[in-house]
Every structure is written in structure tokens, then in C-alpha cells.
Design an enzyme around this catalytic site. Structure first.
Site, PDB file in Angstrom:
ATOM      1  CB  CYS A  99      -7.366  -5.043  -0.413  1.00  0.00           C
ATOM      2  SG  CYS A  99      -6.253  -4.063   0.648  1.00  0.00           S
ATOM      3  N   GLY A 201      -8.480   1.365 -12.938  1.00  0.00           N
ATOM      4  CA  GLY A 201      -7.031   1.328 -12.912  1.00  0.00           C
ATOM      5  C   GLY A 201      -6.361   2.303 -13.848  1.00  0.00           C
ATOM      6  NE  ARG A 225      -3.261   4.826  -7.483  1.00  0.00           N
ATOM      7  CZ  ARG A 225      -2.121   4.717  -8.174  1.00  0.00           C
ATOM      8  NH1 ARG A 225      -1.013   5.226  -7.670  1.00  0.00           N
ATOM      9  NH2 ARG A 225      -2.096   4.097  -9.346  1.00  0.00           N
TER      10      ARG A 225
END
Length: 319
Positions: A99, A201, A225
Site C-alpha cells: 500500500c 499492475g 483497477r
């Protein structure tokens, strides 16, 4: 067979969205948002609040296993909380060393620890001693704090601590979420450790997925995402053509129904607007809907707009 996994996304992939994404299908398992370990042993209800899947056999409503992620820097406290967690029979235990959020870093959590491989090993070894062998035990790391000089050493420390698999987000903390991801570093790490590596990623499309696998030589990919921006991505990767926006509309409806049941009305609108702001990357219709919703504040008015737009067939149930 390649596995597709759902990443832990603090403040984004909450339990409601996890239910929506896994209901579309295509995921082998996922990881919930992190449980912060600071100065005490957390009660069971804290784990269950952050990962309500624990109340459903550690699975989402559609049956996808969801692992629980711990974040902290004190080996003994991490171990004590892991001891409490495993009594809840999680689908797996993960440790967050990735994080990049400033508040987390200021409290020596997440990616802030990537300059201390010895501490990483101590944390993992302490938790490993509490996690039974039948419960999968993983860690998720970035490539470093502001450079990649310790990336291999950190991965080796985590392996030595006893994890079963390692998830690598191919950026440093300073990189944040800026492209490109440094997939080549995942390949370097993979060459220097013996446990399986999961690449993570900058995978937004099927082409990105294929390019990431080619660059890293990893069979398994974790979507973050990219999964949120395209609810159909995991199924697209698996070769299933579910269609376009028309196939996303039921996802939007299901998410809003969940939000209306679980979130205070004054906060509900922000949740769906945040999600649509990402979905618009792939679906222009989501951008148009987002623009129409942006000035609307009241949850009841959002209900009415979604009904008028044909997103909802009936007003949602409200708790």
C-alpha cells in the site's frame, strides 16, 4: 490453467463491488481490503466488518473465495491477530507490503517496510507460525520505496519467512499508479525465488493481460483497477464475449441496490459516481451516466434518474 485473481483495492473494491464483480465471474479468488493491525488484537467483528465474506464461508455471494489481508509492522502483533483471524476460517491470509497511501506509510505500514527485508522476514515468519498449512498464506509487495534495488532481497525475505505464493505489483511506492508498470522486474524476481509469483499492475485489457504474462513469464495475474473499470474483463480474458454496455447495466443496477441497502443516503451517491468515473474509461455510456448523476445529490433523486435511464427496473429496496 492460468488463474485470474481480484486485487485488494482500499476504498474502491469494497464488499459490495466485490459481490458485483465476482457475480460476473471469471475469478479464482480475491483479497479483501486490508485489516490494519496497530496496537491491539482486533475483535472478530472487525475482521467480519472488513471482510463480511467470512460470514459466508469466506466467499462472496456468488461463491468466489475471498482472502483476508493484514497490514502492520509489529511481528508479534501481526502474529496475535493472525491467530485470531484463523479461528474465523478464512479462505486465505495475505500480508500487505504494497500500500502506497501516505497515511499508511506514515505509520510504517504497507510499502514503507520495503527498505527492511529483515523485518519483512520476521513479520512473515511470525504470522506463518499461526497460519495452519491448509490455509493459503501469501504476501503482496511492490518493487521498493523509491527504487528497485531491494526488490529481489525483499522477495527472498518473504519466501524465507514461509509464504506459499508472492504477489508483486510492478511499481515502487513513489511510482504510485503511474504507468508504465515495470513488468520486467517481476520476471527478475521470479528468476531468484522458488515459490510461485502472481503478477499485478497495469492490466486494463485482454492485450495487457497477454503482454503481462509474456513479459513476466507468470501464469497467474491479479487484476486491480482494470477489473473495476471493466466488470467484464476477467470473462473477456477467459474468451467469453458478454457484450458491451448492455451487459454492464445489470452490474450498475446491482451495485446501486447494494449501496442503497448498506450505505447512508448522504454517502450513497459518491459511491456510484466514484465507480462510474472508472468505468467510463471503457464504456462511453458510463461517462454520460456519470455526467448526468454528477449534480444529483439526494439518493432518492438518483433512484429516479436511474429509473428514467433504464438502469433500474424498479426502485431499490432501502434498509
Amino acid at each position: 490453467m492460468s488463474r485470474i485473481l481480484l486485487a485488494p483495492l482500499e476504498g474502491l473494491a469494497d464488499p459490495l463491488l466485490r459481490n458485483v464483480l465476482t457475480a460476473v465471474g471469471g475469478y479464482d479468488w480475491g483479497i479483501c481490503e486490508f485489516v490494519r493491525v496497530s496496537n491491539n488484537v482486533l475483535p472478530e467483528k472487525t475482521f467480519q466488518r472488513i471482510c463480511p465474506e467470512l460470514l459466508n464461508g469466506s466467499r462472496t455471494e456468488s461463491g468466489t473465495p475471498m482472502r483476508v489481508q493484514l497490514l502492520g509492522s509489529d511481528p508479534e502483533l501481526m502474529a496475535a491477530n493472525a491467530r485470531r483471524l484463523v479461528t474465523l476460517d478464512p479462505a486465505g491470509v495475505d500480508i500487505n507490503f504494497g500500500c502506497p497511501a501516505p497515511t499508511v506509510v506514515r505509520h510504517r505500514g504497507g510499502s514503507a517496510l520495503l527498505g527492511e527485508p529483515e523485518l519483512l522476514q520476521r513479520i512473515v515468519a511470525a504470522v506463518r507460525a499461526e497460519v495452519p498449512v491448509h490455509i493459503p498464506f501469501t504476501a503482496k509487495m511492490r518493487l521498493g520505496i523509491d527504487d528497485t534495488s531491494l526488490a529481489v532481497a525483499c522477495a527472498q525475505a518473504l519466501q524465507a519467512g514461509g509464504i506459499d505464493e508472492l504477489i508483486v505489483h510492478a511499481r515502487t511506492r513513489v511510482d504510485g499508479y503511474r504507468p508504465p508498470a515495470r513488468w520486467e522486474w517481476i520476471a527478475r524476481i521470479r528468476e531468484n525465488i522458488d515459490i510461485p509469483i502472481i503478477a499485478n499492475g497495469e492490466v486494463w485489457t485482454v492485450d495487457d493481460y497477454n503482454a503481462c504474462r509474456a513479459a513476466t513469464a507468470c501464469a497467474d495475474i491479479m487484476l486491480g483497477r482494470g477489473a473495476v473499470a471493466d466488470p467484464l474483463l476477467a470473462q473477456r480474458i477467459r474468451g467469453h464475449d458478454l457484450g458491451g454496455w448492455a451487459a454492464v447495466v445489470p452490474c450498475v443496477a446491482a451495485y446501486w441496490q447494494g449501496v442503497r441497502c448498506k450505505v447512508l443516503p448522504e454517502h450513497a451517491g459518491g459511491r456510484i459516481k466514484q465507480w462510474l468515473a472508472l468505468v467510463r474509461r471503457n464504456y462511453p455510456e458510463a461517462g454520460l451516466l456519470h455526467d448526468r448523476l454528477r449534480p444529483v445529490k439526494e439518493a432518492d433523486d438518483i433512484d429516479a434518474l436511474l429509473l428514467a435511464e433504464g438502469i433500474l427496473r424498479e426502485r431499490p429496496l432501502v434498509a
